[in-house]
Write an enzyme that holds these catalytic residues in place. Structure first.
Site, PDB file in Angstrom:
ATOM      1  N   VAL A  31      -0.364   9.354  -7.067  1.00 57.03           N
ATOM      2  CA  VAL A  31       1.061   9.050  -6.924  1.00 57.03           C
ATOM      3  C   VAL A  31       1.721   8.883  -8.284  1.00 57.03           C
ATOM      4  CG1 VAL A  31       2.755   7.458  -5.941  1.00 57.03           C
ATOM      5  CG2 VAL A  31       0.663   8.006  -4.674  1.00 57.03           C
ATOM      6  N   LYS A 122       1.373  -1.594  -0.331  1.00 58.08           N
ATOM      7  CA  LYS A 122       1.599  -2.325   0.923  1.00 58.08           C
ATOM      8  C   LYS A 122       0.728  -3.567   1.036  1.00 58.08           C
ATOM      9  CE  LYS A 122      -1.461   1.197   1.844  1.00 58.08           C
ATOM     10  NZ  LYS A 122      -1.534   2.479   1.120  1.00 58.08           N
ATOM     11  N   GLU A 146      10.003   1.358  -0.866  1.00 60.04           N
ATOM     12  CA  GLU A 146      10.054   2.379   0.170  1.00 60.04           C
ATOM     13  C   GLU A 146       8.720   3.103   0.329  1.00 60.04           C
ATOM     14  OE1 GLU A 146      11.236   3.858   3.250  1.00 60.04           O
ATOM     15  OE2 GLU A 146      13.099   3.396   2.182  1.00 60.04           O
ATOM     16  N   VAL A 149       5.388   2.121   2.890  1.00 58.88           N
ATOM     17  CA  VAL A 149       5.236   2.370   4.324  1.00 58.88           C
ATOM     18  C   VAL A 149       5.582   3.818   4.630  1.00 58.88           C
ATOM     19  CG1 VAL A 149       5.962   1.732   6.656  1.00 58.88           C
ATOM     20  CG2 VAL A 149       5.823  -0.026   4.873  1.00 58.88           C
ATOM     21  N   GLY A 151       4.773   6.803   3.488  1.00 60.56           N
ATOM     22  CA  GLY A 151       4.892   7.872   2.499  1.00 60.56           C
ATOM     23  C   GLY A 151       6.310   8.331   2.261  1.00 60.56           C
ATOM     24  N   ILE A 153       8.605   9.118   4.498  1.00 59.32           N
ATOM     25  CA  ILE A 153       9.581   8.793   5.542  1.00 59.32           C
ATOM     26  C   ILE A 153      10.396   7.584   5.104  1.00 59.32           C
ATOM     27  CG2 ILE A 153       9.884   8.104   7.948  1.00 59.32           C
ATOM     28  CD1 ILE A 153       7.169   9.378   8.552  1.00 59.32           C
ATOM     29  N   LYS A 222       1.209  -2.319   6.779  1.00 60.47           N
ATOM     30  CA  LYS A 222       2.533  -1.717   6.901  1.00 60.47           C
ATOM     31  C   LYS A 222       3.321  -2.335   8.053  1.00 60.47           C
ATOM     32  CE  LYS A 222       0.614   2.550   5.016  1.00 60.47           C
ATOM     33  NZ  LYS A 222       0.107   3.904   5.325  1.00 60.47           N
TER      34      LYS A 222
END
Length: 371
Positions: A31, A122, A146, A149, A151, A153, A222
């Site tokens: 990431v 998370k 954001e 939780v 990815g 979305i 999450k």
């Protein structure tokens, strides 16, 4: 990556007057590299949107000699995460190292240094969210999460902003892409759990601590975050009913098909408005094929949100991986920059009704393992 030195006085110029926002990244794994890549590749378009340039300037790693898929000058890398947090030229820190203790210490130090923080962590928020949210508001900095939780979305923004007029009797969905990938392959190909798990390991889908994916713990972390956003309470994870997918067989999946259902590992958050008690759990459940969540397959996530005003809204998309998660991280960076430049007000971290709901006692929770 080291955290050791004592806190020193910190001062910074007003970031709202800068023409460049400098970003440090803690953790340069999948990431972290995706975040650096997309900040760099989209620098010109982001500058046109924001009126300031977003410049990733430093990243911390555990091993300087490791080969990486993203080109980055060697002098931008360090094994000392704290040096990034203490760098007075850095405005925004992206905490992407994972784990809890080191991440918490670095995040709290960043707040004390007046830095805004973006995280995908998370587990950290699940365990220390209340403390971190209070610290960020006290320090008058932004804390954005954001990417923690589902990815790519934008479920957190939807709950906090788009559906702000609603209360939520039911939120449920697939919050772990690895378990969904395994169940999808088992159902489509008639394979047993261990065979698909071996493939998932080779593809890098499974966490180093496999229990997070396979035993429902990742999805539970999450669910705690979503329960807070929806109901203003930190649901004790030890009071949550959590079951994973290890015991699911191809025969179970075939039986579900005969009932016109799919078996999905779902997180479920329910609120009883008569007593404002909230229940939460993660478990394999029969989901009717008429539901979008039943038709959400592979590594995709899906979240169904039932609101008192909007009715049911369903979001699906890629729930993990470099690009979807980095998309959420970059989106949070953009939102932070908009708030510090005065283009948009920041959302509140602390819930406006923190004492309205309470966890439901176990004897209150009844139901079936289907929706």
């Amino acid at each position: 990556m080291r955290v050791s030195r004592t806190q020193e006085p910190f001062s910074d110029t007003d970031v709202s007057t800068k023409d460049e926002i400098r970003i440090g990244i803690l953790g340069f794994g999948t990431v972290g590299q995706g975040t650096w890549k997309h900040l760099s590749e989209n620098a010109e378009s982001l500058e046109r949107i924001l009126g300031v340039r977003l410049e990733p300037v430093r990243a911390s790693v555990r091993d300087l000699s490791k080969e990486r898929g993203v080109a980055i000058p060697a002098d931008r890398l360090t094994t000392d995460s704290q040096s990034i947090v203490d760098d007075p030229s850095i405005d925004v820190v992206c905490e992407l190292i994972g784990g809890v203790d080191e991440a918490r210490e670095l995040t709290m130090r960043a707040f004390a240094n007046g830095k805004h923080v973006v995280t995908a962590n998370k587990a950290l928020i699940c365990e220390h969210g209340e403390e971190l949210f209070e610290a960020a508001e006290k320090a008058d900095v932004r804390y954005a999460f954001e990417a923690s939780v589902a990815g790519g979305i934008p479920i957190i923004k939807v709950l906090r902003e788009s559906l702000v007029a609603n209360e939520f009797p039911l939120i449920y969905g697939i919050l772990n892409g690895t378990s969904n990938y395994i169940l999808t392959r088992m159902e489509r190909e008639g394979l047993d759990f261990e065979a698909v798990l071996a493939d998932a390991r080779e593809l890098g889908y499974v966490e180093a601590d496999e229990s997070l994916d396979l035993d429902g713990i990742d999805a539970a972390h999450k669910a705690v975050i979503l329960a807070y956003l929806a109901h203003g309470m930190w649901f004790p994870i030890e009071d949550m009913s959590i079951e994973g997918i290890r015991r699911i067989s191809p025969e179970d999946l075939q039986a579900a098909r005969e009932l016109d259902c799919k078996i999905k590992l779902i997180a479920v958050i329910r609120r009883n408005f008569e007593n404002n008690h909230v229940s939460a759990g993660v478990y394999p459940a029969l989901v009717p094929m008429r539901e979008v969540i039943a038709r959400t397959n592979g590594v995709y996530n899906g979240v169904s949100v039932t609101g008192t005003v909007a009715g049911t809204t369903v979001l699906t998309g890629r729930g993990a991986g470099q690009d979807p998660t980095a998309s959420s991280v970059v989106g949070d960076v953009v939102d932070i920059v908009k708030s510090i430049t005065g283009a948009a007000p920041p959302p509140k971290l602390l819930h406006v009704t923190p004492n309205e709901c309470a966890p439901a006692a176990a004897r209150e929770v009844t139901g079936s393992f289907y929706l």
